[in-house]
Design a protein around this motif. Structure first.
Motif, PDB file in Angstrom:
ATOM      1  N   ARG A   8       0.895  -0.870  -0.765  1.00 18.78           N
ATOM      2  CA  ARG A   8      -0.034   0.195  -0.362  1.00 18.78           C
ATOM      3  C   ARG A   8       0.419   1.241   0.247  1.00 18.78           C
ATOM      4  NH1 ARG A   8      -2.789  -2.627   5.139  1.00 18.78           N
ATOM      5  NH2 ARG A   8      -0.841  -2.563   5.916  1.00 18.78           N
ATOM      6  N   LEU A  10       1.568   5.535  -0.765  1.00 15.10           N
ATOM      7  CA  LEU A  10       0.558   6.918  -0.633  1.00 15.10           C
ATOM      8  C   LEU A  10       1.333   7.817  -1.626  1.00 15.10           C
ATOM      9  CD1 LEU A  10      -1.214   9.391   0.379  1.00 15.10           C
ATOM     10  CD2 LEU A  10       0.046   9.110   2.726  1.00 15.10           C
ATOM     11  N   HIS A  40      -2.962   1.873  -4.330  1.00 15.20           N
ATOM     12  CA  HIS A  40      -2.084   3.492  -4.577  1.00 15.20           C
ATOM     13  C   HIS A  40      -3.088   4.938  -3.865  1.00 15.20           C
ATOM     14  CE1 HIS A  40       2.273   3.288  -6.579  1.00 15.20           C
ATOM     15  NE2 HIS A  40       0.973   1.875  -6.574  1.00 15.20           N
ATOM     16  N   SER A  41      -3.025   4.868  -3.068  1.00 18.04           N
ATOM     17  CA  SER A  41      -3.844   6.547  -3.685  1.00 18.04           C
ATOM     18  C   SER A  41      -2.447   7.782  -3.133  1.00 18.04           C
ATOM     19  CB  SER A  41      -4.264   6.547  -1.737  1.00 18.04           C
ATOM     20  OG  SER A  41      -3.190   6.341  -0.631  1.00 18.04           O
ATOM     21  N   VAL A 105      -0.559   2.880   5.833  1.00 18.95           N
ATOM     22  CA  VAL A 105      -0.136   2.323   4.509  1.00 18.95           C
ATOM     23  C   VAL A 105       1.254   1.678   4.503  1.00 18.95           C
ATOM     24  CG1 VAL A 105      -1.516   4.315   2.918  1.00 18.95           C
ATOM     25  CG2 VAL A 105       0.945   4.449   3.760  1.00 18.95           C
ATOM     26  N   ASP A 106       2.275   1.027   3.936  1.00 17.67           N
ATOM     27  CA  ASP A 106       3.718   1.286   4.157  1.00 17.67           C
ATOM     28  C   ASP A 106       4.661   1.254   3.380  1.00 17.67           C
ATOM     29  OD1 ASP A 106       2.203  -2.272   4.647  1.00 17.67           O
ATOM     30  OD2 ASP A 106       1.520  -1.975   2.615  1.00 17.67           O
ATOM     31  N   ARG A 127       6.402   6.250   8.803  1.00 18.77           N
ATOM     32  CA  ARG A 127       7.018   5.328   7.040  1.00 18.77           C
ATOM     33  C   ARG A 127       8.111   5.590   6.016  1.00 18.77           C
ATOM     34  NH1 ARG A 127       3.435   4.645  10.311  1.00 18.77           N
ATOM     35  NH2 ARG A 127       1.047   4.177   9.574  1.00 18.77           N
TER      36      ARG A 127
END
Length: 400
Positions: A8, A10, A40-41, A105-106, A127
């Motif tokens: 994931r 961002l 994705h975001s 998210v990762d 992150r």
């Protein structure tokens, strides 16, 4: 180890506005998300950005729309560059939005260095960060370079993707640890950028007011000192004097007659030759650059500094236009065997445009052979690997 499709990501954008880096980054995000490799975001610090005399709103931007169409969720802090806020300070409400978007998210992917001032903030969830770098002059990034250095010093920066060797070399010289710098060459969607059949090409020329037998030089750049538009205009004057059938098309933010700076530059160069000026076509921002390039005989770049791996050269070449560039960044490497490199002299540039157009038929085979080298499929694979390795390297795996 984690599943390839479960990562994931961002992306942090300074804003959505016209420019090659945003085109490239959005191609990466949409490609990785749409093909199921990763989730994705995106978070944009600004919802509206004024550049090159234009206020560009996020919702109007083709990159924003393309990401939304690909199913990428996009949020914003809602800032505008027309506002009076301190760009380096964030309100509690803005940090709440940022924390919400980063939670779960990762890995965070930053488009250029500028958004790192948010990722470095104490209130931003910790992150691993991958910075995506797209220039060969980091010293012109101002305080953003300090933000990149701070992220590297703190251990937050897991990797930095460099779009060109010149980018890697420049950032290493600026103090970013070399082991963090990974080169992933730029690529484009070859299903969009390709030559057109002659009948279609001539029809597009007719619609644009370009004669079928004209030599057309296309310049795709924003109105900015880095892009050196004054040199381009000086070269255009020389070219149009030499080629009675020559035409010039200028595309990009600020490349329109509502820009007083551009009007003044054109007046200065063509004041005594209004007949030549009639063969100059300022277009502003075009949403169909694949059609513009396909009409062209030459795609020109006259940049003075800062370039790394300019997309206009790749996109234009893959549509059949011969690239002619000044020696900035990796431009000479990009056009090796398919185009020409000039100095910063208007006469030399004009003569090279004429030579490039005359040799277009001879270079057609080389352009075709180069297509797979510029495929965005290779680029997507490279970005995917860097993002996965960034999470593996930190040992962080954030629970949903």
């Amino acid at each position: 180890m984690f599943e390839h499709s479960s990562l994931r990501v961002l992306s942090l954008y300074e804003g959505f506005f016209s420019g090659g880096a945003r085109v490239l980054h959005s191609t990466v995000v949409a490609g990785l998300h749409a093909h199921g490799h990763q989730q994705h975001s995106a978070l944009s610090l600004h919802s509206a950005v004024r550049r090159e005399t234009m206020l560009q709103r996020m919702e109007d931007d083709p990159r924003f729309r393309a990401l939304r169409a690909a199913g990428v969720r996009i949020s914003t802090l809602g800032r505008s560059t027309d506002g009076d806020h301190d760009p380096r300070r964030f309100t509690d409400a803005e940090m709440e939005i940022a924390a919400r978007e980063a939670t779960g998210v990762d890995v965070v992917m930053s488009l250029k260095e500028q958004p790192l001032r948010l990722a470095n903030h104490a209130g931003f969830p910790q992150r691993p960060v991958v910075a995506c770098l797209h220039r060969s002059d980091p010293e012109h990034s101002g305080t953003a370079l300090d933000d990149l250095r701070a992220a590297a010093d703190s251990g937050l920066l897991a990797a930095a993707v460099c779009c060109a060797e010149s980018t890697r070399e420049a950032y290493a010289a600026a103090g970013i640890p070399e082991h963090l710098l990974r080169v992933v060459p730029n690529g484009i969607d070859l299903t969009r950028f390709h030559p057109l059949r002659r009948a279609r090409r001539m029809a597009l020329r007719g619609q644009a007011g370009i004669p079928a037998d004209a030599t057309l030089v296309v310049y795709a750049a924003r109105y900015d000192a880095m892009k050196n538009p004054r040199l381009f205009i000086a070269a255009a004057r020389e070219f149009l004097e030499r080629d009675d059938h020559g035409h010039v098309m200028m595309c990009g933010a600020g490349m329109a007659l509502d820009n007083p700076g551009l009007v003044a530059d054109l007046d200065e160069s063509f004041a005594d030759r209004p007949d030549l000026l009639r063969r100059v076509h300022p277009q502003g921002v075009r949403r169909d650059m694949e059609h513009v390039y396909a009409m062209a005989d030459v795609v020109a770049l006259t940049s003075a500094f800062g370039e790394a791996a300019p997309l206009c050269l790749i996109e234009g070449a893959m549509c059949g236009a011969i690239p002619v560039t000044t020696p900035v960044g990796d431009s000479a490497r990009l056009v090796a065997g398919i185009g020409f490199v000039t100095g910063f002299d208007a006469d030399e540039i004009a003569e090279t445009w004429i030579e490039a157009a005359a040799r277009r038929g001879d270079l057609r085979g080389a352009l075709t052979a180069a297509r797979q080298r510029f495929s965005h499929v290779r680029m997507l694979s490279g970005y995917a690997q860097v993002l996965e390795q960034a999470v593996r390297g930190t040992g962080l795996r954030i629970a949903a």
